[in-house]
Design a protein around this motif. Structure first.
Motif, PDB file in Angstrom:
ATOM      1  N   ARG A 162     -14.441  17.768  -2.618  1.00 29.86           N
ATOM      2  CA  ARG A 162     -14.311  18.424  -1.310  1.00 29.86           C
ATOM      3  C   ARG A 162     -15.423  19.453  -1.113  1.00 29.86           C
ATOM      4  N   ALA A 163     -15.741  20.202  -2.141  1.00 35.41           N
ATOM      5  CA  ALA A 163     -16.817  21.195  -2.048  1.00 35.41           C
ATOM      6  C   ALA A 163     -18.161  20.517  -1.817  1.00 35.41           C
ATOM      7  N   GLU A 164     -18.383  19.403  -2.509  1.00 35.81           N
ATOM      8  CA  GLU A 164     -19.643  18.666  -2.348  1.00 35.81           C
ATOM      9  C   GLU A 164     -19.747  18.084  -0.946  1.00 35.81           C
ATOM     10  N   PHE A 165     -18.630  17.538  -0.454  1.00 35.51           N
ATOM     11  CA  PHE A 165     -18.627  16.965   0.895  1.00 35.51           C
ATOM     12  C   PHE A 165     -18.894  18.037   1.945  1.00 35.51           C
ATOM     13  N   ALA A 166     -18.263  19.186   1.807  1.00 31.18           N
ATOM     14  CA  ALA A 166     -18.451  20.278   2.769  1.00 31.18           C
ATOM     15  C   ALA A 166     -19.910  20.710   2.820  1.00 31.18           C
ATOM     16  N   GLU A 167     -20.541  20.731   1.669  1.00 32.05           N
ATOM     17  CA  GLU A 167     -21.950  21.117   1.604  1.00 32.05           C
ATOM     18  C   GLU A 167     -22.834  20.086   2.316  1.00 32.05           C
ATOM     19  N   ARG A 168     -22.533  18.808   2.094  1.00 28.50           N
ATOM     20  CA  ARG A 168     -23.304  17.751   2.744  1.00 28.50           C
ATOM     21  C   ARG A 168     -23.069  17.741   4.252  1.00 28.50           C
ATOM     22  N   LEU A 169     -21.815  17.949   4.650  1.00 27.50           N
ATOM     23  CA  LEU A 169     -21.483  17.911   6.074  1.00 27.50           C
ATOM     24  C   LEU A 169     -22.142  19.056   6.829  1.00 27.50           C
ATOM     25  N   ALA A 170     -22.302  20.181   6.182  1.00 28.04           N
ATOM     26  CA  ALA A 170     -22.901  21.348   6.840  1.00 28.04           C
ATOM     27  C   ALA A 170     -24.308  21.044   7.328  1.00 28.04           C
ATOM     28  N   THR A 171     -25.016  20.160   6.622  1.00 28.72           N
ATOM     29  CA  THR A 171     -26.378  19.828   7.042  1.00 28.72           C
ATOM     30  C   THR A 171     -26.384  19.009   8.326  1.00 28.72           C
ATOM     31  N   LEU A 172     -25.303  18.284   8.606  1.00 28.13           N
ATOM     32  CA  LEU A 172     -25.248  17.465   9.818  1.00 28.13           C
ATOM     33  C   LEU A 172     -25.227  18.319  11.077  1.00 28.13           C
ATOM     34  N   ALA A 173     -24.504  19.425  10.999  1.00 26.96           N
ATOM     35  CA  ALA A 173     -24.316  20.263  12.184  1.00 26.96           C
ATOM     36  C   ALA A 173     -25.622  20.854  12.693  1.00 26.96           C
ATOM     37  N   THR A 174     -26.583  21.041  11.800  1.00 28.64           N
ATOM     38  CA  THR A 174     -27.840  21.689  12.192  1.00 28.64           C
ATOM     39  C   THR A 174     -29.017  20.716  12.225  1.00 28.64           C
ATOM     40  N   ALA A 175     -28.755  19.452  11.913  1.00 27.28           N
ATOM     41  CA  ALA A 175     -29.853  18.473  11.867  1.00 27.28           C
ATOM     42  C   ALA A 175     -30.391  18.202  13.273  1.00 27.28           C
ATOM     43  N   PRO A 176     -31.715  18.226  13.456  1.00 27.53           N
ATOM     44  CA  PRO A 176     -32.302  17.930  14.771  1.00 27.53           C
ATOM     45  C   PRO A 176     -31.940  16.526  15.258  1.00 27.53           C
ATOM     46  N   ASP A 177     -31.958  15.560  14.339  1.00 22.55           N
ATOM     47  CA  ASP A 177     -31.581  14.183  14.663  1.00 22.55           C
ATOM     48  C   ASP A 177     -30.270  13.887  13.954  1.00 22.55           C
ATOM     49  N   PHE A 178     -29.173  13.997  14.700  1.00 22.28           N
ATOM     50  CA  PHE A 178     -27.842  13.878  14.113  1.00 22.28           C
ATOM     51  C   PHE A 178     -27.619  12.499  13.495  1.00 22.28           C
ATOM     52  N   LEU A 179     -27.984  11.436  14.217  1.00 20.42           N
ATOM     53  CA  LEU A 179     -27.755  10.093  13.699  1.00 20.42           C
ATOM     54  C   LEU A 179     -28.579   9.809  12.451  1.00 20.42           C
ATOM     55  N   ALA A 198     -29.458  12.058  10.254  1.00 22.41           N
ATOM     56  CA  ALA A 198     -28.787  12.801   9.182  1.00 22.41           C
ATOM     57  C   ALA A 198     -27.511  12.078   8.746  1.00 22.41           C
ATOM     58  N   LEU A 199     -26.822  11.474   9.711  1.00 21.84           N
ATOM     59  CA  LEU A 199     -25.602  10.723   9.395  1.00 21.84           C
ATOM     60  C   LEU A 199     -25.944   9.476   8.576  1.00 21.84           C
ATOM     61  N   ARG A 200     -27.071   8.835   8.923  1.00 26.75           N
ATOM     62  CA  ARG A 200     -27.528   7.677   8.148  1.00 26.75           C
ATOM     63  C   ARG A 200     -27.815   8.083   6.701  1.00 26.75           C
ATOM     64  N   ALA A 201     -28.478   9.215   6.528  1.00 23.02           N
ATOM     65  CA  ALA A 201     -28.790   9.696   5.179  1.00 23.02           C
ATOM     66  C   ALA A 201     -27.509   9.995   4.402  1.00 23.02           C
ATOM     67  N   LEU A 202     -26.515  10.565   5.081  1.00 21.01           N
ATOM     68  CA  LEU A 202     -25.240  10.849   4.427  1.00 21.01           C
ATOM     69  C   LEU A 202     -24.550   9.543   4.032  1.00 21.01           C
ATOM     70  N   GLY A 203     -24.605   8.557   4.920  1.00 22.40           N
ATOM     71  CA  GLY A 203     -24.006   7.260   4.628  1.00 22.40           C
ATOM     72  C   GLY A 203     -24.662   6.602   3.421  1.00 22.40           C
ATOM     73  N   GLU A 204     -25.979   6.737   3.319  1.00 26.47           N
ATOM     74  CA  GLU A 204     -26.676   6.160   2.175  1.00 26.47           C
ATOM     75  C   GLU A 204     -26.264   6.832   0.866  1.00 26.47           C
ATOM     76  N   GLN A 205     -26.017   8.146   0.936  1.00 28.23           N
ATOM     77  CA  GLN A 205     -25.570   8.846  -0.274  1.00 28.23           C
ATOM     78  C   GLN A 205     -24.240   8.290  -0.757  1.00 28.23           C
ATOM     79  N   TYR A 206     -23.318   8.050   0.183  1.00 27.25           N
ATOM     80  CA  TYR A 206     -21.973   7.618  -0.196  1.00 27.25           C
ATOM     81  C   TYR A 206     -21.855   6.112  -0.413  1.00 27.25           C
ATOM     82  N   PHE A 207     -22.602   5.311   0.366  1.00 27.39           N
ATOM     83  CA  PHE A 207     -22.398   3.867   0.331  1.00 27.39           C
ATOM     84  C   PHE A 207     -23.484   3.082  -0.391  1.00 27.39           C
TER      85      PHE A 207
END
Length: 213
Positions: A70-87, A89-98
């Motif tokens: 949960r702590a690791e996820f919260a840290e990763r999610l925090a970067t999405l909120a401030t990312a200039p290109d949200f999608l 950043a979401l793609r990068a997060l998806g690659e980390q998990y999948f």
């Protein structure tokens, strides 16, 4: 025990993390029920007495793994909120998990999810973690909508739940289908998510100002 030297906090944290790592490896390899405390002690090279200083049961180990995730996820999610290109950043997060996360970890999570339907203590841990994930994405999507960065047709709560259904499908398919190639379907999944969220294009002037800043 009286007379025993007390370990320093950083040593205690390191030992606790080491035990959690060993437990996660055992759960991922053999499943919750087929893993014993003895198996975890052997993998961590600690005695049962040393393990019980930190965790009183397999359920407590699951709770520890969940808190760490949960702590690791919260840290990763925090970067999405401030990312200039949200999608992006979401793609990068998806690659980390999948793509990057070991598939055995996915199988462990599914195993724990099933155990949560039979074991009330695991159920409480699993439901708390799942609720945290859903609420975190709901809060993120609400923030993005309030900022005018997305314009979903559906209400944000429904968007968040639907997003989780898509993510869970990727998670499950990767865990149970050895022929599944998440990289091949990632573009299609991102297209679905884009249609769900309806990102608002950044005006060219704003984009130029951001580049100058």
């Amino acid at each position: 025990m009286a007379g025993m030297p007390k370990l320093k906090p950083d040593v205690q944290r390191a030992r606790r993390e080491h035990i959690l790592d060993a437990a996660q490896q055992c759960f991922a390899r053999n499943g919750f029920h087929r893993t014993s405390i003895h198996d975890i002690c052997k993998a961590a090279s600690v005695s049962p007495g040393a393990l019980y200083v930190y965790f009183d049961s397999k359920e407590a180990l699951i709770a520890g793994i969940s808190e760490r995730d949960r702590a690791e996820f919260a840290e990763r999610l925090a970067t999405l909120a401030t990312a200039p290109d949200f999608l992006e950043a979401l793609r990068a997060l998806g690659e980390q998990y999948f793509l990057e996360e070991p598939v055995d970890v996915h199988r462990m999570c599914i195993d724990i999810g099933l155990e949560s339907t039979r074991n009330p203590r695991v159920g409480e841990i699993h439901q708390r973690f799942d609720r945290f994930i859903v609420e975190s994405f709901e809060a993120l999507f609400r923030k993005l909508k309030d900022e005018g960065r997305i314009a979903p047709v559906l209400d944000v709560a429904t968007v968040a739940k639907t997003f989780m259904v898509i993510s869970d499908g990727m998670f499950w398919r990767r865990a149970v289908d050895p022929t599944f190639d998440p990289r091949a379907v990632m573009p299609a999944v991102l297209l679905l998510i884009s249609e769900l969220l309806k990102p608002v294009p950044v005006p060219a002037t704003a984009s130029n100002n951001n580049e100058k800043a």
